[in-house]
Design an enzyme around this catalytic site. Structure first.
Site, short mmCIF file in Angstrom:
data_model
loop_
_atom_site.label_atom_id
_atom_site.label_comp_id
_atom_site.label_asym_id
_atom_site.label_seq_id
_atom_site.Cartn_x
_atom_site.Cartn_y
_atom_site.Cartn_z
N CYS A 1 -7.62 -2.49 8.23
CA CYS A 1 -6.23 -2.49 7.74
C CYS A 1 -5.71 -1.07 7.55
CB CYS A 1 -6.12 -3.27 6.43
SG CYS A 1 -6.36 -5.04 6.65
N GLU B 1 0.83 -1.20 0.00
CA GLU B 1 0.00 0.00 0.00
C GLU B 1 0.87 1.26 0.00
OE1 GLU B 1 -3.12 -0.01 -0.39
OE2 GLU B 1 -3.60 -2.11 0.02
N HIS C 1 -1.26 -5.86 1.34
CA HIS C 1 -2.49 -6.66 1.23
C HIS C 1 -2.24 -7.87 0.32
CE1 HIS C 1 -5.58 -3.56 2.69
NE2 HIS C 1 -5.96 -4.68 3.24
#
Ligand code: PCA
Length: 216
Positions: free
Chosen positions: A152, A89, A176
């Protein structure tokens, strides 16, 4: 403090977290990935911690572990069902907007995580290098520009906020992963949903962990 605690406190290394199952699933691939990782990699201890899928308690446990261990690198893992690649991310945003309740029954809508926090924090992991290294192994990987607005994202945001207050913060960020093959096979509604084998995900995450260690 026991000898084991002595050895595990302040010794640097890598803190790597996973999540418990959520949303009706019986497994979370990140928990299984953690069990499949070695205890040391490139001479660094891997400190593994499975977190509850709860907005507040999950991040607090991870922050306490980071303070206790003073790791050089923090890698947070979560499942993003529907994705077809391992996705580091880029950014976490100061928003909690849940599509289902967390495992403690909390379901915020359009709430801020930290009223005095920045709008967003960027990952300090070398995300493009991680993607390149995982692809070089022949495994699917891509940068993601949104960690969502569920648990998350909150974990990534709160860890990076904590890092922003530290004089010498670790490199920290979130990755992820897709559904595992087993999660898709066991649910006919997911027949057309992408997935990865657990072995491939363990290999990809092992490769990903090495990248920031080598950079240090
Ligand atoms: N994925 C969820 C929370 C726990 C997990 O593994 C998310 O993407 O927010």
């Amino acid at each position: 403090m026991s000898t084991t605690d002595d050895m595990q406190t302040g010794c640097g290394g890598v803190l790597i977290t996973a999540f418990e199952p959520f949303g009706g699933d019986e497994t979370n691939p990140t928990e299984l990935i953690l069990s499949g990782l070695p205890d040391t990699l490139c001479g660094r201890c891997l400190h593994k911690k499975v977190l509850p899928v709860e907005f507040f308690r999950g991040a607090q446990i991870a922050i306490d572990e980071m303070r206790r261990l003073s790791p050089e690198v923090v890698i947070l893992l979560g499942q993003a069902g529907g994705r077809s690649a391992v996705t580091p991310e880029r950014v976490a945003i100061n928003v909690m907007d849940a599509y289902i309740p967390d495992n403690a029954g909390f379901m915020p809508t359009d709430e801020v995580i930290l009223p005095d926090g920045e709008a967003a924090y960027f990952s300090t992991l070398p995300i493009k290098d991680i993607v390149a290294a995982v692809r070089e192994r022949g495994l699917p990987s891509a940068v993601s520009n949104s960690a969502g607005t569920y648990v998350c994202n909150s974990l990534m945001y709160r860890i990076l906020h904590e890092c922003s207050l530290m004089p010498e913060p670790p490199l920290a960020g979130f990755i992820h992963v897709p559904f595992s093959e087993e999660q898709v096979r066991s649910n006919p509604k997911r027949a057309a949903v992408p997935c990865m084998s657990l072995d491939a995900m363990i290999e990809a995450i092992t490769v990903a962990i090495r990248v920031p260690i080598v950079k240090f």
